[in-house]
Design a protein around this motif. Sequence first.
Motif: not given
Length: 346
Positions: A299-307, A309-329
Amino acid sequence: MSAFGALAVAEDAPASADAVVAEAAVSDTIAVAPGAHSGDAIAQADATAAAAGPVITSGLSVAQAPFTGGTQVTVAGTGLDQVAQVSVGGTAASIVAAADDHVTFAVPATVDTGLGDVPVTFSDAAGAPADVELPTASFTEPSAAAAATASTAGVLASVASPEAAAAEASAAPVTAAAASADALTLTYTSDPGIDAQVGYVLAYWSSYNSGQYPVITGYDCANFASQSLIARGWTMDGAWYYDAATGAMSPTWTSSTAMRDWLNSRPDLATPLEDSQRMQVKVGDIAQFDWDSSGDRDHTAVVTRVERTENGTKVWVGGHTKDADYWDVDQALATGGGSVHYFSLS
């Protein structure tokens, strides 16, 4: 004249007024402690200068940089070969070059929500901060044309060479307000290409752009990611393409594994990252999942959000097939298993 700069006068001859004056002048010029040599005094002066630490005497050669990082910035000053650490907005920056009169660093990437002004600080190996001693300049309200020219020059400034950049930075006028600051200031800006790419993903993640591109039922993810890269400004070539006239598409356009192999062959476009390097991931990068740990990419997706924090880095992705705008990795891995990999795009 003796070896130590003092005037030798015969014991039985009175010193003339001129000789006394000359001797006093020499003594004032080179003060040597009793029992010490002039070389010791010079060495002591050098040691005192070194102990003073690095001093910044210019503004940043580049005032604005995209949040994606990588822009090289130079400052001028003295003792800058002592600079061991550069921090931009609290994030360590890589030092590219350092000499006595200048230091050049690469701006680190930040999150796309971290736009605006951030402090830039310099310190030596012991962590002692460098002094910032910028010259003040009288301020005259510029004409509209001059202001526009200055603004454009600030945005487009680049480092042709450390010497040229240091000279340019040193020559740049600095206001009294800037001179009183404890740290220099860099402005993080958005990247038009990434803005367009992410904007495309958010516009078409659920409402497919079928009027311009075909939809591949069941595995449209790489096809959609490729579309976003065109929106970003990438150019098709013989290895990666979609022909609208014939409908032909290269495997690198439609297959996650083929796209991986192609991106691995293009270090000018992308740098592979493992999930352990998530701190380096930024918005607009490519994320790929291997659900069954087979070594292929499923599966391939595009990173749409990054945060970050003190606990590490959170990444969200958007894409097709698993249709999503902000899918928590992390949620994707928890439900789908396997692993995630990234490509940091240039």
